[in-house]
Design an enzyme around this catalytic site. Structure first.
Site, short mmCIF file in Angstrom:
data_model
loop_
_atom_site.label_atom_id
_atom_site.label_comp_id
_atom_site.label_asym_id
_atom_site.label_seq_id
_atom_site.Cartn_x
_atom_site.Cartn_y
_atom_site.Cartn_z
N ALA A 126 0.86 -1.19 0.00
CA ALA A 126 0.00 0.00 0.00
C ALA A 126 0.88 1.22 0.00
CB ALA A 126 -0.91 0.01 1.24
N GLY B 135 1.28 6.83 4.76
CA GLY B 135 1.19 8.25 5.00
C GLY B 135 2.27 9.05 4.30
N LEU B 136 3.48 8.53 4.22
CA LEU B 136 4.56 9.26 3.55
C LEU B 136 5.25 8.43 2.48
CD1 LEU B 136 6.27 11.14 6.50
CD2 LEU B 136 4.92 12.14 4.65
N TRP C 189 5.49 4.34 0.12
CA TRP C 189 5.03 2.98 -0.14
C TRP C 189 5.43 2.04 1.00
CZ3 TRP C 189 1.75 1.23 -3.70
CH2 TRP C 189 1.47 2.05 -4.80
N LYS D 39 8.92 0.16 5.10
CA LYS D 39 8.28 1.43 4.84
C LYS D 39 9.34 2.46 4.47
CE LYS D 39 5.32 5.02 6.72
NZ LYS D 39 4.53 5.49 7.87
N ASP E 100 -2.55 10.65 14.81
CA ASP E 100 -3.23 10.33 13.55
C ASP E 100 -4.10 9.09 13.70
OD1 ASP E 100 -4.01 10.58 10.93
OD2 ASP E 100 -2.22 9.62 10.10
#
Length: 766
Positions: free
Chosen positions: A158, A161-162, A164, A181, A287
């Protein structure tokens, strides 16, 4: 009184920055009619960096059908069991641009780039409209790439947030699956990634994603891109709560069953457990939203800590999903962040799940749930829960209430805020009648339902436990034999600047009936608290007690309602509100409050007595006895409940002759239960047992003489199985009344009881 949901924060519309350009967005082109420049979006305008969905709506639709869900166990916090597909099935094969765009991130730029417009697909590459820096959403790693000489890439999972998120195998540890990440493109600011890595390495909690390692990988071959940092995290194979919300909306599987609100609260408790750990570590999550909570197996885990920061960090750009962001954060950005802003996001997450859940839980439970969430999302941060643990305790209480009302099986748990009291919310029903009952000038008193007068109720309700943080907490926890007046003096001499001491003195003054002194101590406690105790439930509770003592039941009800909103999972405010509703003649409301307490904990005798009074008011003798018979032996109110059962079975419910009398079976049961009662310190005979038996026989005499009594009951088939039942009853009652005469304290009372015995004496048969 159901609290109103807070209004959604105002979201400014898109416009350009020119002061002479008004309403540019009205033409729907997305460009300024005057300058031709692209319009700014709300997130660009206010400095917020809108965080994207962790997995994205697109991925959620594609993968949702791959998960199966089995029913939950019977534990309080048990969740349905999610069975995940093979990790390889979750790999993204189409390199789509992230839905809704992404934050630019270059040198702290919070503009959103790559946003789709007018139904057209978003571009995977382009330039930021604010800072002009290029962006590229193309994944930098391909299947088979070896990162850090240890992690072989399987594919993209996916775009987070910053950047892939990749699925990879740890070739040093038997191909254990991990998640990598990195950044969307190498030109992004590395600061956020490093902050996330540093925070994760300090955390070790079963409900927070765990970092395993961090590695560096060269930039794209044939380019000047610098090396890229990657976090190596545990791979959590599960459904996000956004996917759970979709299933709740479709009423699918276990998420379509009647336990769905219990699951929502269980999610809340698990999430708050993780938040409590973060807050104790000096970190804020910042968040929280359904996309950032993963349900895997029967467990829950927070993922994507990209927005996490230390409590004292007021400089970093603010990232978050606006619908889940506290209003003070939208208004004040980083300076508005606090543990309470995390709790706001938790409340909005629960609301997002429950809004799709259909019918609310039964009885009072639905209102308790709404109040629990409403406090979390209160506009004013000080009006929210003081911490994640405090919020979790209230959610657990509401969860127990929902389950007990649904199943009609109790789910008790001791309160950490109130101490049970031996006192009972009953004025007479559970007590053996005093001798004055036969000295009142009449022989036919109607059974008193036992509703206490308001002035007495403050002494019958549960007692608040001292706040452990108060300097006098240990002193107040010590047992004492001092009476209320001496206790006030001793506490005054203690010399503590303590709110709890003032509140204890307030209650002691109420016990003495010194209401002015009680009000003075309450005022002193209020003045010792920040904001005058406006956000402290203890002040509202004691104000309610004082108002009851003053006979102002309506005012007291308002105070207790405030406490209910602050503590929706507690027994005490519901008992108080049940009494207030009963006192003002609202049996339906009283029933809801008392049932919420009684079904959850059968040892709460005050709730059982309240419900029994409501049954008696409807003439339902059987229902009242059935309720009180279920008060367990472990309850401190068990003996009073058994006594009340006997009095109800043999009680006169109406004053007019022949009406409201018990039937033969009820009188027989009363006499059968009488020897089993614990009276007179456990002795088989004694003054209390004599008075109670005299009351039963007194009513039995009216019953045998009533025209409605069958003839067979009068001769041989009645209470004592004699040929002349009235003669047998009169004989026994006369003997009891002469025994009561020996309890008289004055010659006048002695004479009155002897005269009463003479009047009921049967006529001689000779």
């Amino acid at each position: 009184m159901t609290p109103q949901s807070p209004q959604a924060p105002h979201v400014p519309r898109a416009d350009c920055d020119r002061p002479d350009c008004q309403g540019c967005s009205a033409d729907g082109t997305g460009f300024c009619r005057v300058t031709g420049h692209a319009l700014r979006t709300p997130t660009e305008a206010d400095g917020l960096a809108e965080s994207p969905p962790t997995a994205g709506t697109h991925r959620r639709r594609v993968t949702d059908r791959l998960f199966t869900v089995d029913p939950a166990g019977d534990g309080l916090l048990d969740l349905p069991v999610v069975h995940a597909p093979s990790p390889g099935d979750l790999v993204v094969t189409d390199r789509y641009a992230p839905p809704g765009g992404r934050t630019c991130g270059w040198a702290g730029c919070t503009a959103v780039v790559g946003r789709a417009y007018a139904g057209q697909p978003a571009l995977t590459t382009g330039f930021c409209g604010r800072c002009g820096h290029p962006y590229d959403f193309t994944p930098q790693l391909s299947p088979g790439d070896l990162v850090g000489e240890q992690y072989r890439v399987v594919g993209c999972l996916a775009n987070g947030g910053l950047g892939w998120v990749y699925l990879a195998e740890d070739i040093h540890l038997e191909q254990r699956l991990v998640a990598l990440k990195g950044l969307i493109h190498a030109g992004d600011s590395l600061g956020a990634l490093r902050v996330e890595r540093d925070h994760l390495t300090r955390l070790d909690h079963p409900r927070i994603v765990r970092i395993i390692n961090y590695v560096t990988h060269p930039g794209l071959a044939g380019t000047d891109e610098p090396p890229v940092d990657y976090i190596v995290m545990e791979f959590v194979n599960g459904m996000s709560l956004s996917q759970v919300r979709d299933r709740i909306g479709r009423r699918e599987g276990p998420f379509g069953e009647e336990r769905v609100f219990e699951y929502v609260l269980a999610y809340g408790c698990h999430i708050l457990d993780a938040l409590d750990h973060l807050h104790r570590e000096g970190l804020l999550y910042c968040d929280l939203k359904p996309n950032n909570v993963m349900h895997h197996g029967d467990r829950v885990k927070l993922i994507d800590l990209g927005a996490t920061r230390t409590v004292d960090d007021h400089e970093s750009p603010v990232m978050g999903a606006r619908p889940f962001m506290a209003p003070e954060v939208i208004r004040d950005l980083a300076t508005g962040l606090s543990p309470q802003s995390d709790l706001y996001s938790a409340g909005m997450t629960l609301r997002a799940l429950s809004d799709e859940a259909g019918p609310r839980p039964p009885g009072l439970a639905g209102e308790s749930y709404e109040r629990a969430v409403a406090r979390a999302v209160a506009e004013e941060p000080l009006a929210r829960y003081p911490g994640a643990r405090a919020m979790s305790e209230q959610l657990r209480g509401v969860l127990r209430e929902i389950r007990s009302l649904r199943t009609e099986h109790e789910h008790p748990e001791p309160s950490t805020l109130f101490t049970p009291t031996a006192a009972l919310l009953d004025a007479s029903l559970g007590r053996v009648p005093p001798l004055a009952r036969w000295l009142s000038g009449g022989r036919r008193p109607v059974l008193d339902g036992g509703l206490p007068a308001p002035g007495r109720v403050p002494l019958d309700l549960p007692v608040p436990s001292p706040d452990p943080a108060d300097p006098a907490a240990m002193l107040l926890l010590q047992p004492t034999t001092s009476g209320p007046r001496r206790l006030v003096q001793q506490l005054e001499a203690a010399g503590y600047g303590s709110v709890e001491i003032r509140l204890r003195q307030c209650r002691a003054s109420l016990e003495l009936g010194e209401l002015d002194e009680a009000a003075r101590y309450l005022t002193a406690a209020r003045h010792a608290l920040d904001h005058g105790g406006l956000y402290d439930w203890r002040i509202q509770w004691h104000q309610g007690l004082l108002s009851l003592a003053q006979g102002e039941t309506d005012t007291a009800e308002g105070s207790f309602d405030r406490v209910y909103s602050d503590l929706p999972g507690e027994y005490a405010p519901k008992l108080a509100l049940g009494y207030c509703a009963e006192h003002r003649g609202d049996p339906d409301s009283a029933e809801r409050y008392y049932q919420a307490v009684w079904q959850r904990n059968r040892s709460q005798g005050s709730a059982a007595f309240g419900l029994a009074r409501l049954r008696l008011a409807d003439g339902d003798r059987t229902g009242a006895v059935a309720l009180l018979s279920r008060v367990p032996e472990v309850s401190r109110h068990h003996d009073a409940a058994r006594t009340a059962c006997v009095r109800i079975l043999a009680g006169r419910l109406r004053a007019d002759a022949g009406r409201g009398l018990p039937v033969l079976a009820e009188l027989t049961e009363a006499l059968t239960r009488l020897p089993e009662l614990y009276l007179d310190e456990g002795h088989r005979t004694g003054p209390a047992r004599d008075r109670l038996e005299a009351e039963i026989l007194d009513v039995a005499l009216d019953w045998i003489r009533a025209e409605s009594t069958p003839a067979a009951d009068r001769t041989g088939g009645g209470l004592f199985g004699t040929a002349d039942e009235e003669f047998a009853i009169r004989t026994r009652l006369e003997a009891k009344l002469r025994g009561l005469a020996r309890q008289a304290s004055t010659p006048a009372d002695l004479g009155a009881l002897v005269d009463l015995a003479n009047r009921v004496r049967p006529k001689t048969r000779f």
